[in-house]
Design an enzyme around this catalytic site. Sequence first.
Site, PDB file in Angstrom:
ATOM      1  N   ASP A 138     -10.594   3.486  10.309  1.00 39.65           N
ATOM      2  CA  ASP A 138     -10.519   3.076   8.717  1.00 39.65           C
ATOM      3  C   ASP A 138     -10.943   1.415   8.753  1.00 39.65           C
ATOM      4  OD1 ASP A 138     -10.090   3.136   6.164  1.00 39.65           O
ATOM      5  OD2 ASP A 138      -7.807   2.665   6.340  1.00 39.65           O
ATOM      6  N   ALA A 161       0.889  -1.169   0.121  1.00 39.75           N
ATOM      7  CA  ALA A 161      -0.030  -0.004  -0.047  1.00 39.75           C
ATOM      8  C   ALA A 161       0.793   1.302   0.019  1.00 39.75           C
ATOM      9  CB  ALA A 161      -0.937  -0.239   1.089  1.00 39.75           C
ATOM     10  N   SER A 162       0.425   2.212   0.251  1.00 37.90           N
ATOM     11  CA  SER A 162       0.965   3.426   0.025  1.00 37.90           C
ATOM     12  C   SER A 162       2.215   3.936   1.025  1.00 37.90           C
ATOM     13  CB  SER A 162       0.016   4.555  -0.185  1.00 37.90           C
ATOM     14  OG  SER A 162      -0.765   4.964   0.930  1.00 37.90           O
ATOM     15  N   ILE A 163       1.694   3.279   2.328  1.00 38.17           N
ATOM     16  CA  ILE A 163       2.900   3.684   3.433  1.00 38.17           C
ATOM     17  C   ILE A 163       3.602   2.520   3.726  1.00 38.17           C
ATOM     18  CG2 ILE A 163       2.806   3.924   6.062  1.00 38.17           C
ATOM     19  CD1 ILE A 163       1.406   6.207   4.906  1.00 38.17           C
ATOM     20  N   ALA A 164       3.146   0.993   3.413  1.00 40.05           N
ATOM     21  CA  ALA A 164       3.975  -0.010   3.735  1.00 40.05           C
ATOM     22  C   ALA A 164       3.782  -1.062   2.855  1.00 40.05           C
ATOM     23  CB  ALA A 164       3.898  -0.263   5.197  1.00 40.05           C
ATOM     24  N   GLN A 165       4.556  -2.163   2.986  1.00 43.33           N
ATOM     25  CA  GLN A 165       4.151  -3.313   2.386  1.00 43.33           C
ATOM     26  C   GLN A 165       4.285  -4.608   3.332  1.00 43.33           C
ATOM     27  OE1 GLN A 165       6.338  -3.731  -1.232  1.00 43.33           O
ATOM     28  NE2 GLN A 165       7.801  -5.185  -0.344  1.00 43.33           N
ATOM     29  N   VAL A 166       3.814  -5.486   3.237  1.00 44.00           N
ATOM     30  CA  VAL A 166       3.721  -6.665   4.139  1.00 44.00           C
ATOM     31  C   VAL A 166       4.442  -8.022   3.485  1.00 44.00           C
ATOM     32  CG1 VAL A 166       1.968  -8.157   5.515  1.00 44.00           C
ATOM     33  CG2 VAL A 166       1.653  -5.642   5.273  1.00 44.00           C
TER      34      VAL A 166
END
Lengths: 554, 106
Positions: free
Chosen positions: A290, A136-141
């Site tokens: 959210d 996503a725009s903030i992080a990845q998992v």
Amino acid sequence: MAYWPWMLRDIGRLRRITSILARHGFSDVAARLRFGAWLKNLFNKLFRRPLSSPIPIGKRIRMVAEELGPTFVKLGQMLATRPDLVPMHVVSELRFLQDQVPGFPFEDVRAIVEADLGASVDEVFASVDSAPIAAASIAQVHRATLKDGTQVIIKVQRPNLPETIKADLRILSGLASMLERRVPEIRQFRPLAIVEEFRRSLSREMDFEMELLSMLRYAEMFSDEPKLHVPTPYPEYSSKRVLVMEYVEGIKVSERQSLIDAGVDLPSIVETGMRITLRSIFEFGFFHADPHPGNFFVRSDGSIVLLDFGMMGSLESRRIDEMLVFMVAILTGDVDMLVNQLLDADLIGDETDLRSMRGDLQAILDRYSNIRLGGLDVAGFLAELADVTIAHQVVLPADLLLVGKAMGTMEGLGQEVYPEFQPLEAIRPYLTEVYVKRVLDAKRHTQTAARSLLDGLNLLKEAPFDIRRILRRLRRNEMGLIVRSADSDFEQRAASARINRLIFGGMFTLFFFAGIFLLDSSSPVRIVAGVVSEVFAWGFLMGFGWFMIQGDRR
Amino acid sequence: MAESSFDKGLESLVAELIRTHLVDSVFAKDAVRKGLTPEKLESLRQEILTRLKEAEESGLEHRDAVRKVMETISGFIPKDSLMSTVAKSFVDKIVPPAASQDKEEE
């Protein structure tokens, strides 16, 4: 010119923003900002696009945000929760904003984890999947396994994210400042304040240590709720940019058929989800802001797993009371209760025609009260309510809209999973009961009373010092006021009248009580000082009265 | 944190005020009557009254602590003044002296 420093510094990014704006038919915005008519003409020549576009404006705004990247996508998502600021047709479009972007290389993941944890990836984890399971725009998992065999997921922040976002926020602040100065119809929406609010919300979301604390707090709040599971975070393997938490197997709540195949009790899931949402808001004042379907999973035992605690809302006790009154008034169609609450919360300005606003609110409440219970759209209703209040110069508190968003999302989720679900039947009795219990809660009122008593005693203790300080400043002619200039003469006069009334009222109170304290003495000097103080007090009272009369005349 | 005598006494007073002056008006509100079924309203009312009565009784013996604090505060007001009389009658009204309480009970 104050704009030039940031414009020159971010010229590359600014050029990209303006070209994307122009491509989507917003070249007139540049002209309104007085970048220059030449720029507008240049856009038109370069892109051969008309100033207006056949595509609806809401859709164009969404496309612009998606093309501009994470900061603007996040801003769009925030604005989608603010129907008090953005027209409803734009809000509806912004709700479709997808926070999905291409992943970043595993080498970057490794570098961030190693820099933050101070150890190599191989020292901390038995294995890490190099392919992300989400980005996503903030992080990845990524999925991983700890040395003891525990399955975990690692959430890693995008490289250089703070720098990118900082530059975008600088540009946004600059643009907001220009809009506020040069586009009067936008000024009332306070674009600078919105950017500031956005900056705060984004910096919280980028701090994974804060997210970890939110997870722990949420788990603690619902320790008595067996049907909710919050993944356990691992603080020893986490930092501001890395968050390691338990991996939990589950079915996405939006995959209805998979849930049915797994034999999960659908009504129970919806009922649990709604109960958790309502309790988190109205019992604890700390809620998931959210709660979209992607953040809900269901385990085979029917318990709900909640993910992503980056965006949380919080309400202080007094705010919960206000929200409760708002919600109970709305859900039971009590227009007087609603108007009284707007007055109590000091949201209604002097110019508002109360009778006309009451009529408009009554019309909406009547219309919604005739809707079949299951058909109520809480979010849509709140948006319509916001439209009416704006028309009467009343801006609903942002908290109410955030609460509305959280409840609206749960309501939509409920109807997706179990279409027979009737949200109002769950919401109305719950909120009414909580409202009654809070209003009649002796312990809570006692705590408030004790706090007020303590505040009063502190005020008494400090009063002689404060009075002495004010008198000293008065003697040295050091008393001054900073008054921010209002837009018009009328507003300026009204503001000064209010300030004068405030000063004279405050001075009367101070001198009056100082006089009483001084008079209660055997010392002749103090008695004389007390008399003088009382004379001053009555003088200020007359001044207060005079300004009241003047204000009324105006 | 353990509750002090003052907290207990104050809660007892607040509970009495709520029970005698607030419960009926809250349950009479349109919004409340529309929000709950009559059965639920009645059971909630009983639940709240029981809780208030418990709070009232458990702090009865600590009400003197509240009176002492209020008297200390009102001691700041010059004696024989109008404000002093008002303050005294306010304290007497809120926390009746133990002697008059006993008399009322008789």
